[in-house]
Design a protein around this motif. Structure first.
Motif, PDB file in Angstrom:
ATOM      1  N   GLY A 188       9.377  -2.793  -5.623  1.00  0.00           N
ATOM      2  CA  GLY A 188       8.713  -1.519  -5.932  1.00  0.00           C
ATOM      3  C   GLY A 188       9.673  -0.685  -6.750  1.00  0.00           C
ATOM      4  O   GLY A 188      10.730  -0.291  -6.272  1.00  0.00           O
ATOM      5  N   ARG A 189       9.285  -0.415  -8.003  1.00  0.00           N
ATOM      6  CA  ARG A 189      10.224   0.206  -8.932  1.00  0.00           C
ATOM      7  C   ARG A 189       9.869   1.651  -9.218  1.00  0.00           C
ATOM      8  O   ARG A 189       8.708   1.987  -9.461  1.00  0.00           O
ATOM      9  N   ARG A 190      10.876   2.514  -9.200  1.00  0.00           N
ATOM     10  CA  ARG A 190      10.715   3.931  -9.498  1.00  0.00           C
ATOM     11  C   ARG A 190      11.505   4.210 -10.773  1.00  0.00           C
ATOM     12  O   ARG A 190      12.709   3.948 -10.839  1.00  0.00           O
ATOM     13  N   LYS A 202       0.844  -1.202   0.000  1.00  0.00           N
ATOM     14  CA  LYS A 202       0.000   0.000   0.000  1.00  0.00           C
ATOM     15  C   LYS A 202       0.881   1.255   0.000  1.00  0.00           C
ATOM     16  O   LYS A 202       0.660   2.181  -0.794  1.00  0.00           O
ATOM     17  N   TRP A 203       1.880   1.262   0.860  1.00  0.00           N
ATOM     18  CA  TRP A 203       2.777   2.420   0.930  1.00  0.00           C
ATOM     19  C   TRP A 203       3.568   2.613  -0.370  1.00  0.00           C
ATOM     20  O   TRP A 203       3.805   3.732  -0.810  1.00  0.00           O
ATOM     21  N   MET A 204       3.971   1.508  -0.967  1.00  0.00           N
ATOM     22  CA  MET A 204       4.714   1.610  -2.235  1.00  0.00           C
ATOM     23  C   MET A 204       3.838   2.263  -3.312  1.00  0.00           C
ATOM     24  O   MET A 204       4.282   3.126  -4.061  1.00  0.00           O
ATOM     25  N   LYS A 205       2.571   1.835  -3.341  1.00  0.00           N
ATOM     26  CA  LYS A 205       1.661   2.352  -4.378  1.00  0.00           C
ATOM     27  C   LYS A 205       1.341   3.827  -4.159  1.00  0.00           C
ATOM     28  O   LYS A 205       1.112   4.560  -5.125  1.00  0.00           O
ATOM     29  N   GLU A 206       1.324   4.249  -2.890  1.00  0.00           N
ATOM     30  CA  GLU A 206       1.032   5.662  -2.590  1.00  0.00           C
ATOM     31  C   GLU A 206       2.028   6.621  -3.241  1.00  0.00           C
ATOM     32  O   GLU A 206       1.708   7.773  -3.488  1.00  0.00           O
ATOM     33  N   ILE A 207       3.258   6.127  -3.447  1.00  0.00           N
ATOM     34  CA  ILE A 207       4.241   7.008  -4.101  1.00  0.00           C
ATOM     35  C   ILE A 207       4.528   6.525  -5.531  1.00  0.00           C
ATOM     36  O   ILE A 207       5.605   6.760  -6.077  1.00  0.00           O
TER      37      ILE A 207
END
Ligand SMILES: [Zn+2]
Length: 413
Positions: free
Chosen positions: A68-70, A49-54
């Protein structure tokens, strides 16, 4: 903006760690989030959830590893990766593993808030079953990902209740479809508590291990002869627990007999039938041997095996030994280790060049790409216990070192 002035938000990092510490909280102030348990699932849900928030692109592979990829400016370049694990020991602490996942998340949040684009992509990872306490051995999912362990062998591992790893992974809904197989990574940093006393003793804030000791795990099974303890005379008994007791002391004296450069431990034992009025007829115990020198650890094991066979023969308790797992010692990439030390200095933190006695997913990542770790002090050197603690200011310092190591490395062409 001047990126050298960029800092993570220590209060937000603390709040995330405190939120995670509620999941599987124990009465003694620790955390019990055994791998693939319901608590592990709740922890994972929170992290995703936190990964998706950003706006991180989340992928879950067939080992349940969460990535989690940026995106980077040059998104086809191999990414820089950072993370650790969210599972814990039984009655473990609130920092082991999760600090490295929350630290990397806090770095990503900081970049997100400040709209910083790095040249290379950045990836956070939460590796499945680092601890190996519910399903032995440890670090299995980074091991499979790195190509050092077989996926199906890990799926078939069972816990103490006979539950299979693969089935439990499926049950909690984290058996992804993406193959757990390495892809090109430019570099890997793992931020972690030290889990030992060296930083505190030397009053340093940041530790940069030159590498990780080898880890060799063995399982020993002894068969005795059960009988009523009252009428059975002492002579002629085949007491499996007494044989184990002698063997355990042989493990404890092994490092001295090998003139040091190693540690050896028996940490787990099962005794059957475990009744006060039956002579024990079945014992299982574990042996853990660690050294900076793989050969030295193997020689020590040969010596120990001779002891074990001698004790088993003398006491009439047949022995079976499984050589469960060997993870070779991992010397980290010197330029990356140097970067951790230099970055600590630039940010005004004291640092220490050291070794890691604890195993980490960084051991297997070191087989894939240049790897380094960032340690922060463990209060009293205590870890894998409920009182495990690290000051919030040290958590913040370590995350700032991680931020700037990642910024520098992610801008390398
Ligand atoms: Zn850990």
């Amino acid at each position: 903006m001047d990126l050298s002035k960029l800092r993570i938000d220590g209060a937000r990092l603390r709040a995330s760690l405190e939120e995670m510490a509620k999941i599987g909280a124990t009465p003694g102030g620790g955390v019990q989030r055994l791998t693939l348990s319901d608590e592990d699932k709740r922890g994972r849900d929170q992290i995703v959830k936190w990964m998706k928030e950003i706006d991180l692109a989340v992928t879950i592979d067939e080992m349940g590893n969460i990535f989690g990829r940026r995106a980077g400016k040059n998104d086809s370049l191999p990414p820089v990766m950072s993370g650790s694990h969210a599972d814990s020991q039984p009655k473990g602490g609130r920092f082991d593993g999760i600090l490295g996942v929350m630290g990397a998340l806090e770095v990503m949040r900081t970049l997100h808030d400040n709209k910083v684009r790095t040249e290379r992509p950045l990836v956070i990872v939460d590796w499945t079953n680092e601890e190996g306490s519910r399903f032995a051995p440890a670090m299995v999912s980074s091991g499979v990902w790195a190509g050092a362990l077989e996926r199906d062998w890990v799926y078939a591992r069972t816990d103490i209740n006979g539950k299979k790893f693969g089935e439990e992974l499926e049950r909690i809904g984290y058996k992804g479809k993406v193959p757990a197989a390495k892809w090109p990574v430019h570099a890997y940093y793992e931020f972690h508590i030290e889990q030992g006393p060296m930083l505190e003793r030397q009053k340093r804030t940041i530790g940069a291990p030159k590498g990780i000791l080898c880890l060799h795990w063995y399982d020993v099974y002894l068969t005795g002869e059960a009988n009523q303890v009252g009428p059975t005379p002492m002579e002629g008994r085949h007491d499996a627990l007494c044989a184990a007791a002698e063997m355990i002391l042989a493990v404890n004296t092994l490092p001295d007999r090998m003139h040091g450069n190693m540690v050896a431990t028996v940490g787990e034992i099962q005794n059957k039938p475990n009744s006060r009025n039956i002579i024990p007829d079945g014992v299982h115990f574990t042996v853990d041997i660690r050294s900076w020198d793989d050969e030295h650890a193997l020689k020590a094991w040969e010596l120990l095996k001779t002891d074990f066979h001698e004790i088993a023969a003398r006491r009439g308790t047949p022995i079976r030994i499984d050589e469960t797992w060997r993870c070779p010692h991992a010397p980290f990439a010197e330029p990356l280790v140097r970067r951790v030390l230099d970055t600590a200095g630039e940010l005004g933190y004291s640092s220490l060049h050291m070794v890691s006695g604890a195993g980490h997913d960084a051991s297997y990542m070191n087989q894939v790409c240049p790897t380094a770790m960032i340690f922060v002090p463990s209060i009293g050197g205590r870890s894998h216990v409920e009182v495990e603690n690290t000051s919030w200011s040290d958590c913040e310092a370590g995350a700032n070192v991680l931020l700037h190591c990642l910024l520098k490395t992610a801008d390398e062409r």
